[in-house]
Design a protein around this motif. Sequence first.
Motif, PDB file in Angstrom:
ATOM      1  N   UNK A  39      33.721  49.856  61.987  1.00  0.00           N
ATOM      2  CA  UNK A  39      35.308  50.248  61.834  1.00  0.00           C
ATOM      3  C   UNK A  39      35.759  51.329  60.972  1.00  0.00           C
ATOM      4  N   UNK A  40      34.892  52.021  60.010  1.00  0.00           N
ATOM      5  CA  UNK A  40      35.116  53.037  59.379  1.00  0.00           C
ATOM      6  C   UNK A  40      34.909  54.285  60.625  1.00  0.00           C
ATOM      7  N   UNK A  41      33.779  54.259  61.391  1.00  0.00           N
ATOM      8  CA  UNK A  41      33.659  55.225  62.413  1.00  0.00           C
ATOM      9  C   UNK A  41      34.777  55.255  63.440  1.00  0.00           C
ATOM     10  N   UNK A  42      35.475  54.151  63.579  1.00  0.00           N
ATOM     11  CA  UNK A  42      36.609  54.299  64.709  1.00  0.00           C
ATOM     12  C   UNK A  42      37.907  54.623  63.817  1.00  0.00           C
ATOM     13  N   UNK A  43      37.952  54.736  62.722  1.00  0.00           N
ATOM     14  CA  UNK A  43      39.250  54.980  61.761  1.00  0.00           C
ATOM     15  C   UNK A  43      39.061  56.522  61.880  1.00  0.00           C
ATOM     16  N   UNK A  44      37.579  56.821  61.540  1.00  0.00           N
ATOM     17  CA  UNK A  44      37.624  58.588  61.520  1.00  0.00           C
ATOM     18  C   UNK A  44      37.847  59.120  62.936  1.00  0.00           C
ATOM     19  N   UNK A  45      37.159  58.286  63.753  1.00  0.00           N
ATOM     20  CA  UNK A  45      37.496  58.918  65.251  1.00  0.00           C
ATOM     21  C   UNK A  45      38.893  59.045  65.478  1.00  0.00           C
ATOM     22  N   UNK A  46      39.730  57.995  65.308  1.00  0.00           N
ATOM     23  CA  UNK A  46      41.190  57.854  65.317  1.00  0.00           C
ATOM     24  C   UNK A  46      41.850  59.095  64.839  1.00  0.00           C
ATOM     25  N   UNK A  47      41.477  59.410  63.472  1.00  0.00           N
ATOM     26  CA  UNK A  47      42.162  60.525  62.777  1.00  0.00           C
ATOM     27  C   UNK A  47      41.798  61.667  63.412  1.00  0.00           C
ATOM     28  N   UNK A  48      40.430  61.990  63.800  1.00  0.00           N
ATOM     29  CA  UNK A  48      40.114  63.250  64.299  1.00  0.00           C
ATOM     30  C   UNK A  48      40.806  63.565  65.648  1.00  0.00           C
ATOM     31  N   UNK A  49      41.058  62.467  66.627  1.00  0.00           N
ATOM     32  CA  UNK A  49      41.763  62.608  67.876  1.00  0.00           C
ATOM     33  C   UNK A  49      43.083  62.883  67.521  1.00  0.00           C
ATOM     34  N   UNK A  50      43.948  62.302  66.484  1.00  0.00           N
ATOM     35  CA  UNK A  50      45.268  62.698  66.135  1.00  0.00           C
ATOM     36  C   UNK A  50      45.218  64.154  65.507  1.00  0.00           C
ATOM     37  N   UNK A  51      44.233  64.646  64.744  1.00  0.00           N
ATOM     38  CA  UNK A  51      44.397  66.094  64.355  1.00  0.00           C
ATOM     39  C   UNK A  51      44.087  66.946  65.732  1.00  0.00           C
ATOM     40  N   UNK A  52      43.170  66.698  66.570  1.00  0.00           N
ATOM     41  CA  UNK A  52      42.798  67.482  67.783  1.00  0.00           C
ATOM     42  C   UNK A  52      44.172  67.347  68.476  1.00  0.00           C
ATOM     43  N   UNK A  53      44.877  66.224  69.000  1.00  0.00           N
ATOM     44  CA  UNK A  53      46.170  66.168  69.624  1.00  0.00           C
ATOM     45  C   UNK A  53      47.244  67.014  69.100  1.00  0.00           C
ATOM     46  N   UNK A  54      47.145  67.049  67.667  1.00  0.00           N
ATOM     47  CA  UNK A  54      48.425  67.948  67.078  1.00  0.00           C
ATOM     48  C   UNK A  54      47.816  69.412  67.295  1.00  0.00           C
ATOM     49  N   UNK A  55      46.754  69.728  66.933  1.00  0.00           N
ATOM     50  CA  UNK A  55      46.369  71.158  67.078  1.00  0.00           C
ATOM     51  C   UNK A  55      46.672  71.563  68.425  1.00  0.00           C
ATOM     52  N   UNK A  56      46.399  70.758  69.406  1.00  0.00           N
ATOM     53  CA  UNK A  56      46.373  71.257  70.902  1.00  0.00           C
ATOM     54  C   UNK A  56      48.017  71.357  71.240  1.00  0.00           C
ATOM     55  N   UNK A  57      48.935  70.266  70.822  1.00  0.00           N
ATOM     56  CA  UNK A  57      50.105  70.440  71.045  1.00  0.00           C
ATOM     57  C   UNK A  57      50.913  71.408  70.239  1.00  0.00           C
ATOM     58  N   UNK A  58      50.576  71.844  69.387  1.00  0.00           N
ATOM     59  CA  UNK A  58      51.304  72.779  68.539  1.00  0.00           C
ATOM     60  C   UNK A  58      51.594  74.120  69.126  1.00  0.00           C
ATOM     61  N   UNK A  59      52.982  74.447  69.062  1.00  0.00           N
ATOM     62  CA  UNK A  59      53.424  75.794  70.000  1.00  0.00           C
ATOM     63  C   UNK A  59      53.106  77.011  68.864  1.00  0.00           C
TER      64      UNK A  59
END
Length: 72
Positions: A34-54
């Motif tokens: 569960x902790x690893x899945x939560x860290x993965x979700x956070x990482x994916x969210x940060x990556x998505x924010x970074x890629x969509x930032x103009x």
Amino acid sequence: MTTATLRLASPTPFERLLQQLAAALTRHVERRVAARAERREIGLGLLQDQQTRRADPHEVDHLLAMVGLSGR
């Protein structure tokens, strides 16, 4: 005869210990998953924010001015 049958049907103290150990190990592994899945979700969210930032075009001009180069 009934007492002997009941005694054989219930787990021995060692078997109960093994069951408790298995349950504790299962809880530990489930928490780690569960902790690893939560860290993965956070990482994916940060990556998505970074890629969509103009990119800010004024920021590039500012950085060029700091270096001493003229704007575009």
